[in-house]
Every structure is written in structure tokens, then in C-alpha cells.
Design an enzyme around this catalytic site. Structure first.
Site, mmCIF file in Angstrom:
data_model
loop_
_atom_site.group_PDB
_atom_site.id
_atom_site.type_symbol
_atom_site.label_atom_id
_atom_site.label_comp_id
_atom_site.label_asym_id
_atom_site.label_seq_id
_atom_site.Cartn_x
_atom_site.Cartn_y
_atom_site.Cartn_z
ATOM 1 N N ARG A 47 -19.800 -3.236 16.544
ATOM 2 C CA ARG A 47 -18.735 -4.631 15.836
ATOM 3 C C ARG A 47 -17.942 -4.593 17.063
ATOM 4 N NH1 ARG A 47 -18.474 -4.322 9.883
ATOM 5 N NH2 ARG A 47 -20.632 -4.521 10.634
ATOM 6 N N CYS A 66 1.034 -1.219 -0.092
ATOM 7 C CA CYS A 66 0.278 0.129 -0.087
ATOM 8 C C CYS A 66 0.922 0.996 0.209
ATOM 9 C CB CYS A 66 -0.848 -0.046 1.302
ATOM 10 S SG CYS A 66 -1.863 1.692 1.211
ATOM 11 N N CYS A 94 -17.013 -9.340 4.068
ATOM 12 C CA CYS A 94 -16.829 -8.198 3.348
ATOM 13 C C CYS A 94 -15.696 -8.113 2.567
ATOM 14 C CB CYS A 94 -15.683 -7.805 5.541
ATOM 15 S SG CYS A 94 -16.956 -7.476 6.684
ATOM 16 N N CYS A 132 -20.187 -6.515 1.946
ATOM 17 C CA CYS A 132 -19.802 -5.483 1.824
ATOM 18 C C CYS A 132 -18.433 -4.633 1.319
ATOM 19 C CB CYS A 132 -19.285 -4.389 3.306
ATOM 20 S SG CYS A 132 -18.855 -3.509 4.429
ATOM 21 N N CYS A 153 -0.635 0.182 10.074
ATOM 22 C CA CYS A 153 -0.880 -0.552 9.183
ATOM 23 C C CYS A 153 0.590 -1.040 9.015
ATOM 24 C CB CYS A 153 -2.433 0.389 7.877
ATOM 25 S SG CYS A 153 -2.135 -0.995 7.357
ATOM 26 N N CYS A 207 -0.254 4.653 6.866
ATOM 27 C CA CYS A 207 -1.139 4.610 8.160
ATOM 28 C C CYS A 207 -0.333 4.617 9.313
ATOM 29 C CB CYS A 207 -2.287 3.965 7.811
ATOM 30 S SG CYS A 207 -3.432 5.038 6.409
ATOM 31 N N CYS A 242 -20.602 1.460 7.183
ATOM 32 C CA CYS A 242 -19.891 1.438 8.374
ATOM 33 C C CYS A 242 -18.883 1.832 8.126
ATOM 34 C CB CYS A 242 -19.408 -0.401 7.353
ATOM 35 S SG CYS A 242 -18.514 -1.301 9.211
#
Length: 401
Positions: free
Chosen positions: A272, A65, A109, A142, A72, A69, A202
């Protein structure tokens, strides 16, 4: 406690607590913890009974990626030894999803690393959604693909995506210290695009990144205003090889207080229990079911979770039941609002959303006097609790479902 009685009354009426009341929940002592859980549990049972919704993650594209972040393991510059692979083929993703559905998952998901999808990526995901729906007609899908560009949300919805996930993660004030390659406003915009396209939104948070109590309350109040239908509460998994590897700021007790605060602020929303529950709640996970009405089954994107069979046994032993595919998760007023394009209880005017106006007792004010300070550290670094995922999607090994 007068505070808890007030919060229960407000939760049963879908009325927003004051910021001081939310902060006071986080400031309660360990001696008061069971009272806090019992109070928030009343609100949870009012809107969701004793049902637990199961969700299953399929990591469509792992690692590599370009975003930075700090939390992560898939970030730019991460040295965590995670699985790295490019896009799964639709049939591969559908096979992975089927394992979760067979284990009891009601929602699948689909997640892909990266800043956001290209139009070609959206084409891939639409084919994947179609393949999953063809095999499991009733399953909810999702998508979680990062920042959306104009028109992409509509394309995903047309392909059958029921929901879109994009977390706010932390407060707007602290966001720039966690991520620099995109902004908090970018995230809000993507959630609003998903809502405008008719998908169920979400959006949640990550706790344990060194934030203050005030930061936690800020992000949860921002989520309430944004009005997603589901709010995943993640607890930081401090991966070695990431900038936050040494941030071990959570205890099981603090994690439960955070979940209780989220439930009081978002009483009728699907809360959740998400990433990091095994790492930080550990043997107290069953108590969290009195606060959250939804969990992820099995493994996460890049880390291993509790065995799927253990999840099911935990739910049964705690006196809860797995929510069936024929049951509507959301309370009737929220489900109706979503179907009508109103969005749940917030800005669409579908329910009370004011500050409530109750006076804050002196003891409550005293409890939150130091809420701007970071929470006390939780102790030793426990790298033994973090296991990188080596099975399931992207491997030749069977998934944990």
C-alpha cells in the site's frame, strides 16, 4: 540487468531474494530506475493485475497521545498545530466512512491515537464497526488502535473487524532511537495477536527517518517473516514541531526504489502506497502504481492528501482500474490461507520462503558495499509540501474523498 531478471523470476515464484539482492535494488542508479520499476511491475501484475485497491482513513481520536514516537505529530510534546479531539461517536465515524466508500474505497481504516485501547475503548470501536457494517455491508474494516491487551483482538474480530494494522515502522536495531515508550517486540506481539484472532494482519514501515539501506532491508525482511497480508509503505512527513522535522532524506527516485524493494521481498502481498506519497513522490506518483497495488484515498490522519478526484484520475490516466468490492484483493493462495487460519506465504508453510541460494554477481556485491551508510540527503526542507488536515473527521467541513 542480471539482478533484475533474477528478482523477477523469484517474485513470480514467491521466492525470497537474498539480503544482498534487496540492498542492490536500493543501490541502483537513477539511470536504471525505469528498468527497476518495469521489473517490479511484472511481479505486481502477476499477483494483482492492474487493480488498485482504495482505502480510507477515519481518525477516531486525534492528538493527545502519551507515546513519544519521533515521527508522529500526535506524540507527547508535539507542537504541531493538528486537530485534537476525543472519540467520535459511532454515527459520526460511520458518516465519515460512508464518504470514503462513496468515493470508491473498499476498506475503511479506523485509527485512534494512544498507546492502546482500554476495554471501554474496544466497546466504542465495536459499536462503530457495527454501525459501519450496517450501513455498508460489504466494506472491509481495519482497526488501528495501538498495542492490544489479551482478548481485545478476539473482541474486535467478533464485532466484524476484518483486519488490524500495527506497523513495525523501522528496524529492530534502530527502533529505540525513534521511540522509547514501547518496544519493537511490543509491536510484533500485537500483530501476532491480531493474526491469532483470525484478522488479516496489516503491518508496514516508515521510510525517510534517517535510516540506512540496511535498516530498510531489515524491517522489510522482518515483515516478510511476520507475514502480514498488507504492507503499507509510509514516507516520513516531517511535521514542524516533531523531532524529525528536519529529516528530508527522500527523493522521488529513492521512494520508488524503496517501493520496488518491498515488492520484490513481498511479491504477493498487498503493498500500500501510504502517508507521504504526495510529499515525496510528487509528480512521479503514477509510476508508483506499477509497484504498489493499494493506496489511501484522500486525506491522512493529521495531514491533507491529494484530492480524491485527483487520485481517481491518476489511476485511470496511468492505465489502472479501481478494485471493486466484489473482487478479492489477495491472490487465491493467500486468500485461502487466511480463510483457513494459515496466514499467507510465510511461517504457515504456504509457499517458499527461503533465501533462494542464487549467487550474487560481483557487480551486485560492489553495489551494496556501502549499504550500511545512511542514504545521501535529498536537499532542501520543503515545509510548503506539508499541510495539516483541517477538514473531515473532527471538523464541520466535508471530507476529502
Amino acid at each position: 540487468m542480471d539482478l533484475l531478471n533474477t528478482l523477477v523470476d523469484k517474485g513470480l515464484r514467491r521466492e525470497l531474494p537474498t539480503r544482498e539482492e534487496a540492498l542492490a535494488v536500493l543501490a541502483t542508479s537513477d539511470d536504471e530506475l525505469l528498468d527497476v520499476v518495469a521489473a517490479a511491475g511484472k511481479v505486481r501484475r502477476k499477483w494483482f493485475g492492474r487493480r488498485v485497491k482504495l482505502n480510507y482513513l477515519v481518525n477516531l481520536k486525534s492528538g493527545l497521545c502519551p507515546e513519544d514516537c519521533s515521527y508522529c505529530s500526535q506524540r507527547l510534546g508535539s507542537t504541531t498545530g493538528i486537530l485534537k479531539y476525543t472519540w467520535l461517536k459511532p454515527e459520526e465515524a460511520s458518516q465519515a466512512a460512508a464518504a470514503g466508500v462513496a468515493g470508491g474505497a473498499k476498506r475503511v481504516c479506523l485509527v485512534a491515537s494512544g498507546r492502546g485501547p482500554t476495554d471501554r475503548d474496544v466497546d466504542r470501536v465495536t459499536r462503530t464497526i457495527e454501525a459501519i457494517k450496517e450501513q455498508n455491508e460489504d466494506v472491509e474494516v481495519c482497526a488501528c488502535l495501538g498495542l492490544l491487551s489479551a482478548g481485545q483482538a478476539e473482541r474486535l474480530r467478533a464485532a466484524g473487524a476484518d483486519a488490524y494494522n500495527h506497523n513495525l515502522n523501522t528496524s529492530e536495531a534502530t527502533y529505540g532511537g525513534i521511540t522509547t515508550t514501547h518496544t519493537y517486540a511490543d509491536r510484533v506481539d500485537t500483530v501476532q495477536q491480531a493474526q491469532a484472532a483470525g484478522m488479516s494482519a496489516c503491518s508496514g514501515l516508515i521510510a525517510g527517518m534517517g535510516e540506512t539501506d540496511a535498516d530498510l532491508v531489515d524491517v522489510v525482511f522482518s515483515l516478510r517473516e511476520l507475514d502480514p497480508d498488507s504492507v503499507p509503505v509510509n514516507f516520513l512527513i516531517p511535521f514542524e514541531g516533531t523531532p524529525l522535522a528536519k529529516e528530508w532524506n527522500l527523493t522521488p527516485q529513492r521512494a520508488l526504489r524503496i517501493l520496488a524493494m518491498v515488492r520484490f521481498v513481498c511479491p504477493d502481498v498487498e503493498v500500500r502506497l501510504a502517508g507521504g506519497r504526495e510529499v515525496h513522490l510528487r509528480s512521479m506518483q503514477p509510476l508508483a502504481l506499477h509497484l504498489a497495488n493499494s493506496i489511501f484515498l484522500g486525506d491522512y490522519l493529521t495531514s491533507e492528501g491529494q484530492e480524491g478526484k485527483a487520485d481517481l484520475a491518476m489511476i485511470e490516466d496511468a492505465g489502472f482500474e479501481v478494485e471493486g468490492a466484489d473482487t478479492t484483493t489477495l491472490p487465491e493462495h493467500r486468500a485461502d490461507a487466511l480463510a483457513g487460519g494459515c496466514g499467507g506465504h510465510g511461517g504457515g508453510g504456504c509457499g517458499p520462503c527461503g533465501d533462494g541460494g542464487a549467487e550474487v554477481a560481483p557487480e551486485t556485491a560492489a553495489a551494496v558495499a556501502e549499504a550500511g551508510a545512511p542514504a545521501a540527503g535529498a536537499g532542501e526542507v520543503r515545509t510548503d509540501l506539508v499541510a495539516v488536515r483541517r477538514r473531515g473527521a473532527g471538523t464541520d467541513l466535508p471530507p476529502n474523498a
